[in-house]
Design a protein around this motif. Structure first.
Motif, PDB file in Angstrom:
ATOM      1  N   THR A   1       0.854  -1.181   0.000  1.00 58.08           N
ATOM      2  CA  THR A   1       0.000   0.000   0.000  1.00 58.08           C
ATOM      3  C   THR A   1       0.892   1.234   0.000  1.00 58.08           C
ATOM      4  N   VAL A   2       0.714   2.086  -0.989  1.00 55.80           N
ATOM      5  CA  VAL A   2       1.461   3.343  -1.074  1.00 55.80           C
ATOM      6  C   VAL A   2       0.457   4.475  -0.907  1.00 55.80           C
ATOM      7  N   GLU A   3       0.711   5.319   0.073  1.00 52.82           N
ATOM      8  CA  GLU A   3      -0.191   6.435   0.367  1.00 52.82           C
ATOM      9  C   GLU A   3       0.562   7.749   0.193  1.00 52.82           C
ATOM     10  N   VAL A   4      -0.005   8.637  -0.596  1.00 49.00           N
ATOM     11  CA  VAL A   4       0.611   9.931  -0.876  1.00 49.00           C
ATOM     12  C   VAL A   4      -0.361  11.016  -0.430  1.00 49.00           C
ATOM     13  N   ARG A   5       0.090  11.871   0.486  1.00 51.20           N
ATOM     14  CA  ARG A   5      -0.744  12.974   0.982  1.00 51.20           C
ATOM     15  C   ARG A   5      -0.054  14.307   0.690  1.00 51.20           C
ATOM     16  N   ASP A   6      -0.888  15.323   0.510  1.00 51.00           N
ATOM     17  CA  ASP A   6      -0.406  16.705   0.329  1.00 51.00           C
ATOM     18  C   ASP A   6       0.641  16.786  -0.782  1.00 51.00           C
ATOM     19  N   LEU A   7       0.255  16.338  -1.945  1.00 49.24           N
ATOM     20  CA  LEU A   7       1.159  16.359  -3.087  1.00 49.24           C
ATOM     21  C   LEU A   7       1.598  17.793  -3.393  1.00 49.24           C
ATOM     22  N   PHE A   8       2.892  17.984  -3.628  1.00 45.78           N
ATOM     23  CA  PHE A   8       3.526  19.276  -3.942  1.00 45.78           C
ATOM     24  C   PHE A   8       3.532  20.248  -2.763  1.00 45.78           C
ATOM     25  N   PHE A   9       3.376  19.740  -1.524  1.00 46.41           N
ATOM     26  CA  PHE A   9       3.447  20.662  -0.390  1.00 46.41           C
ATOM     27  C   PHE A   9       4.871  21.224  -0.250  1.00 46.41           C
ATOM     28  N   ALA A  10       5.868  20.440  -0.682  1.00 46.04           N
ATOM     29  CA  ALA A  10       7.252  20.895  -0.585  1.00 46.04           C
ATOM     30  C   ALA A  10       7.646  21.825  -1.724  1.00 46.04           C
ATOM     31  N   THR A  11       6.863  21.855  -2.778  1.00 46.10           N
ATOM     32  CA  THR A  11       7.098  22.765  -3.911  1.00 46.10           C
ATOM     33  C   THR A  11       5.784  23.467  -4.234  1.00 46.10           C
ATOM     34  N   PRO A  12       5.352  24.400  -3.370  1.00 46.91           N
ATOM     35  CA  PRO A  12       4.018  25.009  -3.533  1.00 46.91           C
ATOM     36  C   PRO A  12       3.829  25.732  -4.857  1.00 46.91           C
ATOM     37  N   ALA A  13       4.920  26.140  -5.496  1.00 47.70           N
ATOM     38  CA  ALA A  13       4.763  26.817  -6.787  1.00 47.70           C
ATOM     39  C   ALA A  13       4.106  25.911  -7.819  1.00 47.70           C
ATOM     40  N   ARG A  14       4.308  24.576  -7.700  1.00 43.44           N
ATOM     41  CA  ARG A  14       3.704  23.649  -8.648  1.00 43.44           C
ATOM     42  C   ARG A  14       2.184  23.632  -8.539  1.00 43.44           C
ATOM     43  N   LEU A  15       1.657  23.929  -7.366  1.00 46.13           N
ATOM     44  CA  LEU A  15       0.204  23.891  -7.173  1.00 46.13           C
ATOM     45  C   LEU A  15      -0.511  24.933  -8.036  1.00 46.13           C
ATOM     46  N   LYS A  16       0.191  26.019  -8.375  1.00 47.22           N
ATOM     47  CA  LYS A  16      -0.446  27.066  -9.185  1.00 47.22           C
ATOM     48  C   LYS A  16      -0.752  26.575 -10.595  1.00 47.22           C
ATOM     49  N   PHE A  17      -0.064  25.514 -11.001  1.00 46.99           N
ATOM     50  CA  PHE A  17      -0.241  25.021 -12.367  1.00 46.99           C
ATOM     51  C   PHE A  17      -1.203  23.831 -12.447  1.00 46.99           C
ATOM     52  N   MET A  18      -1.795  23.452 -11.311  1.00 43.95           N
ATOM     53  CA  MET A  18      -2.767  22.363 -11.327  1.00 43.95           C
ATOM     54  C   MET A  18      -4.107  22.864 -11.858  1.00 43.95           C
ATOM     55  N   LYS A  19      -4.843  21.980 -12.491  1.00 40.82           N
ATOM     56  CA  LYS A  19      -6.178  22.319 -12.983  1.00 40.82           C
ATOM     57  C   LYS A  19      -7.198  22.121 -11.871  1.00 40.82           C
ATOM     58  N   SER A  20      -8.468  22.244 -12.211  1.00 45.75           N
ATOM     59  CA  SER A  20      -9.514  22.119 -11.207  1.00 45.75           C
ATOM     60  C   SER A  20      -9.560  20.700 -10.648  1.00 45.75           C
ATOM     61  N   GLU A  21     -10.192  20.548  -9.490  1.00 42.30           N
ATOM     62  CA  GLU A  21     -10.298  19.229  -8.875  1.00 42.30           C
ATOM     63  C   GLU A  21     -10.996  18.252  -9.807  1.00 42.30           C
ATOM     64  N   ARG A  22     -12.023  18.733 -10.500  1.00 41.65           N
ATOM     65  CA  ARG A  22     -12.748  17.858 -11.427  1.00 41.65           C
ATOM     66  C   ARG A  22     -11.836  17.386 -12.564  1.00 41.65           C
ATOM     67  N   ALA A  23     -11.017  18.307 -13.088  1.00 37.89           N
ATOM     68  CA  ALA A  23     -10.135  17.946 -14.200  1.00 37.89           C
ATOM     69  C   ALA A  23      -9.070  16.951 -13.748  1.00 37.89           C
ATOM     70  N   GLU A  24      -8.501  17.155 -12.559  1.00 34.44           N
ATOM     71  CA  GLU A  24      -7.481  16.223 -12.069  1.00 34.44           C
ATOM     72  C   GLU A  24      -8.084  14.850 -11.774  1.00 34.44           C
ATOM     73  N   THR A  25      -9.309  14.852 -11.259  1.00 34.68           N
ATOM     74  CA  THR A  25      -9.998  13.589 -11.008  1.00 34.68           C
ATOM     75  C   THR A  25     -10.232  12.834 -12.312  1.00 34.68           C
ATOM     76  N   ALA A  26     -10.657  13.560 -13.347  1.00 37.59           N
ATOM     77  CA  ALA A  26     -10.895  12.930 -14.647  1.00 37.59           C
ATOM     78  C   ALA A  26      -9.601  12.375 -15.231  1.00 37.59           C
ATOM     79  N   ALA A  27      -8.486  13.081 -15.045  1.00 36.67           N
ATOM     80  CA  ALA A  27      -7.208  12.607 -15.569  1.00 36.67           C
ATOM     81  C   ALA A  27      -6.785  11.307 -14.882  1.00 36.67           C
ATOM     82  N   ILE A  28      -7.037  11.201 -13.579  1.00 39.66           N
ATOM     83  CA  ILE A  28      -6.722   9.965 -12.859  1.00 39.66           C
ATOM     84  C   ILE A  28      -7.567   8.811 -13.389  1.00 39.66           C
TER      85      ILE A  28
END
Length: 633
Positions: free
Chosen positions: A146-173
């Motif tokens: 089991t691999v659990e990943v929480r708070d993705l990009f918390f160490a590089t917050p600048a990357r969060l500005k380039f994420m799309k909406s929650e719906r779009a990221e969910t669809a990509a997954i």
């Protein structure tokens, strides 16, 4: 900038991992892809993916694979440590091989890795938070990882500005999981989370029938009902899968799935091969739906050309492209004539579509549901002989209650009142006699009528067929023209003065290498010193040609796909235009013999299910569907 800033120094491991994460981990879907690949490489038969917040808050991948030994957990989260790669970088037989995913994820998120190998008495866990690794500790867990990943990009917050909406990221997954599931039908996939509806993909046998069931699970039942099986092999490269019939297409290429040795890839070469295979049967703005699997020796393909392993490079791209184009065209030819089931479904849906209620309680045209309102009670007693709604007299039946027989019954004179004249109806009956049984057994049946001077209504033993006579004849004429054009060298017109086209040396070499092929289509050219091509002949069919533009277009296509189909496409376009103007026009009445002859020609012509513009030439309604519309089933 000071001199000290130019000093070369070794970067620390955390920065190195964050740089690697920037290449490999673009978004939450990239994390899911890497973790699912690891689970599949571990031999898992059940993979569960859970998400929250579009994958940015939580990503958890659980499998029942072989697991990781306790003492190997620190190596698993260290860079360039892997169990999947030998000393030969060209012999890659697993999905993952670089050993970068887990340390890269751990450098930008809070990662926990819990695993219990087969046969072990207990499990162990290791955690990585922003690149800091915690000691291994014992935990309770089932077999697998089991691999659990929480708070993705918390160490590089600048990357969060380039994420799309929650719906779009969910669809990509979801898209990533579907793509992986299609390549491994024997594995059960479950995708859950607070940000989505649960997706269950049960395991199916890894055979042809099982793959078709998995295709229906992932790509929809419509695609599985409108596919052609593909099976071909050439020089050690095997191709299998399913492609859509021409009348079943989409407005984009999102539903084109390609796999190389089980690895999902997106490759311009493969996309271009699909376009070339469907060139004659689909317009440029429509795209086929495909799921194709390519198997070959790992030494013949380089999967290490893209950080996320999304692109590949074939040692012989021409062989792969030719195999795909040839296999699909062969499948289209031998499949004969098939209409998309979506056309009939759309027609049935139109019949059932509720509209505004009509007077008397009957819902509008095309509805299968209505409300009955009893008629008003008559002011006087009803009499059979005087009622305007009296039943028609059946020939040979006795009079009712002594009433006088009604004249005519269902005979032609009595029905003449229903004729609305040639000006209002374009109906041409195909004869009153019963159709020959052999015609009824043919795929398109026997012509029964022509309506609105454009649509042929035909009847088979178990269905009703409606044919667009102009679209159908256009395809027949186009195929005949192509056969006549390509069965011999095309006529060429000699230029009074050769046209000299200057171009880069490498482009001139490419065009000159295809000179013999181009000559078959009426384009005569040769090298004219360094960096130039001399064109002496052009195809007569094209008339006045912008020669420099044509040659440069050919050079661009050869550079990209190693083909010179641009000239062939232009000639085929002219043939399509000639076919459109030379075919049976809408508004022309046809005799029964002409209608049946057109149906028989369609049955004998490959690709006749669509016209030159990609539109369907006929729609088939099964008798069972018609009976459902009338409530008989």
């Amino acid at each position: 900038m000071t001199a000290a800033s130019h000093t070369i120094r070794q970067l620390n491991d955390t920065v190195i991992n964050q740089i690697a994460a920037g290449e490999v981990i673009e978004r939450p879907a990239s994390v899911v892809k890497e973790l699912v690949e690891n689970a599949l490489d571990a031999g898992s038969t059940r993979i569960e993916v859970a998400t929250a917040g579009g994958g940015l808050s939580l990503l958890r991948v659980t499998d029942n694979g072989g697991g990781i030994a306790h003492d190997e957990l620190p190596l698993a989260v260290s860079r360039h440590c892997t169990s999947k790669l030998t000393d030969d970088i060209h012999d890659i037989r697993s999905l993952g091989f670089r050993g970068e995913a887990l340390p890269s994820i751990g450098s930008v998120a809070r990662l926990s890795l819990r695993s219990r190998p087969e046969g072990a008495d207990s499990a162990a866990e290791i955690a990585v938070e922003g690149g800091r690794v915690s000691p291994v500790r014992p935990v309770a867990a089932n077999r697998g990882t089991t691999v659990e990943v929480r708070d993705l990009f918390f160490a590089t917050p600048a990357r969060l500005k380039f994420m799309k909406s929650e719906r779009a990221e969910t669809a990509a997954i979801t898209e990533v999981v579907k793509r992986m599931a299609l390549a491994f039908p024997e594995v059960r996939f479950t995708l859950t989370g607070s940000d989505r509806n649960t997706l269950e993909l049960p395991a199916v046998p890894a055979d042809g029938e099982g793959l078709l069931r998995r295709i229906a699970q992932v790509m929809g039942k419509d695609f599985s009902e409108n596919t052609l099986p593909i099976e071909a092999e050439r020089e050690g490269v095997a191709l299998s899968g399913h492609v859509s019939i021409p009348s079943f297409s989409r407005g984009n290429a999102m539903l084109q799935y390609f796999y190389v040795n089980g690895r999902p890839v997106r490759d311009k070469l493969l996309t271009g091969a699909i376009r070339g295979a469907y060139m004659d049967v689909l317009p440029r703005d429509r795209h086929a739906v495909v799921a194709l699997f390519i198997s070959l020796d790992p030494a013949l393909v380089d999967v290490n050309v893209h950080p996320a392993k999304a692109d590949v490079r074939f040692r012989d791209p021409g062989l792969v492209r030719g195999l795909i184009v040839g296999a699909i065209r062969h499948a289209l030819e031998i499949s004969g004539m098939r209409a998309s089931t979506s056309g009939a479904d759309a027609m049935l849906a139109a019949f059932r579509q509720p509209e505004h209620a009509a007077p008397g309680g009957l819902s509008g045209r095309g509805s299968a549901h209505y409300r009955y309102t009893p008629p008003p009670r008559p002011a006087q007693d009803w009499r059979l002989d005087t009622s305007p709604t009296r039943p028609l007299d059946m020939t040979g039946s006795a009079s009712i209650a002594g009433a006088a027989p009604a004249a005519g019954g269902f005979s032609a004179p009595a029905q003449s009142a229903f004729d609305v004249g040639a000006g209002l109806s374009a109906d041409a009956r195909a004869g009153e006699a019963e159709a020959a049984p052999e015609l009824m057994r043919s795929p398109l049946g026997a012509a029964r009528a022509q309506v609105h001077e454009n649509y042929i209504v035909a009847q088979t033993e178990d269905s009703l067929v409606i044919v667009d006579q102009h679209a159908a004849h256009e395809r027949l004429v186009y195929e005949a023209l192509k056969e006549a054009l390509h069965s011999r060298a095309l006529p060429a017109q000699m230029l009074l003065l050769p046209e000299i086209v200057d171009m880069p040396e490498e482009d001139a070499d490419r065009v000159a290498a295809h000179a013999e092929f181009l000559a078959r289509f009426g384009l005569g050219l040769e090298r004219f010193g360094p960096g130039a091509i001399a064109v002496r002949e052009t195809p007569s069919m094209l008339g006045k040609v912008d020669v420099p533009q044509l040659v440069r277009d050919l050079a661009d296509e050869i550079a990209e796909n190693d083909t010179a189909d641009t000239l062939k496409e232009r000639i085929d376009h002219i043939a399509a235009t000639m076919a459109c103007h030379g075919s049976v026009r809408s508004g022309r009445r046809l005799r029964a013999e002409e209608m049946n002859a057109l149906l028989r020609q369609m049955e004998a012509t490959p690709g006749s299910g669509t016209c030159n513009h990609g539109r369907p030439t006929y729609i088939e309604l099964k008798l069972t569907d018609i009976e459902r519309l009338f409530g008989r089933r």
